[in-house]
Design a protein around this motif. Sequence first.
Motif, PDB file in Angstrom:
ATOM      1  N   THR A  33       1.171  -1.287  -1.771  1.00  0.00           N
ATOM      2  CA  THR A  33       0.922  -1.968  -0.500  1.00  0.00           C
ATOM      3  C   THR A  33       2.221  -2.466   0.132  1.00  0.00           C
ATOM      4  N   ASP A  34       3.157  -2.933  -0.675  1.00  0.00           N
ATOM      5  CA  ASP A  34       4.444  -3.372  -0.135  1.00  0.00           C
ATOM      6  C   ASP A  34       5.241  -2.204   0.423  1.00  0.00           C
ATOM      7  N   ILE A  35       5.188  -1.080  -0.257  1.00  0.00           N
ATOM      8  CA  ILE A  35       5.883   0.121   0.234  1.00  0.00           C
ATOM      9  C   ILE A  35       5.262   0.587   1.544  1.00  0.00           C
ATOM     10  N   ALA A  36       3.934   0.571   1.627  1.00  0.00           N
ATOM     11  CA  ALA A  36       3.257   0.972   2.861  1.00  0.00           C
ATOM     12  C   ALA A  36       3.623   0.037   4.012  1.00  0.00           C
ATOM     13  N   THR A  37       3.703  -1.258   3.748  1.00  0.00           N
ATOM     14  CA  THR A  37       4.087  -2.219   4.782  1.00  0.00           C
ATOM     15  C   THR A  37       5.501  -1.944   5.275  1.00  0.00           C
ATOM     16  N   GLU A  38       6.390  -1.615   4.369  1.00  0.00           N
ATOM     17  CA  GLU A  38       7.775  -1.319   4.749  1.00  0.00           C
ATOM     18  C   GLU A  38       7.855  -0.123   5.697  1.00  0.00           C
ATOM     19  N   PHE A  39       6.966   0.838   5.531  1.00  0.00           N
ATOM     20  CA  PHE A  39       6.948   2.046   6.367  1.00  0.00           C
ATOM     21  C   PHE A  39       5.925   1.937   7.504  1.00  0.00           C
ATOM     22  N   ASN A  40       5.452   0.721   7.754  1.00  0.00           N
ATOM     23  CA  ASN A  40       4.516   0.449   8.850  1.00  0.00           C
ATOM     24  C   ASN A  40       3.281   1.344   8.819  1.00  0.00           C
ATOM     25  N   THR A  41       2.681   1.436   7.676  1.00  0.00           N
ATOM     26  CA  THR A  41       1.454   2.205   7.514  1.00  0.00           C
ATOM     27  C   THR A  41       0.529   1.450   6.564  1.00  0.00           C
ATOM     28  N   ASP A  42      -0.649   1.985   6.357  1.00  0.00           N
ATOM     29  CA  ASP A  42      -1.568   1.335   5.435  1.00  0.00           C
ATOM     30  C   ASP A  42      -1.883   2.276   4.281  1.00  0.00           C
ATOM     31  N   VAL A  43      -2.492   1.707   3.280  1.00  0.00           N
ATOM     32  CA  VAL A  43      -2.884   2.488   2.110  1.00  0.00           C
ATOM     33  C   VAL A  43      -4.358   2.821   2.274  1.00  0.00           C
TER      34      VAL A  43
END
Length: 51
Positions: A33-43
């Motif tokens: 979830t943190d990685i997805a937030t960094e790339f402005n996307t969702d899981v």
Amino acid sequence: MALTAQQKKTVLASFLGWTLDAFDFFLLTFLLTDIATEFNTDVPQSPKRCS
């Protein structure tokens, strides 16, 4: 059954490799979830299975 020094090193290397592989999997799971937030996307959520 006694193991030679080479066999003991092989078992240890295999165990450490397996441990690092499992650590990598769980690290990704916890940080997804943190990685997805960094790339402005969702899981995306996985769909529920029909029984």
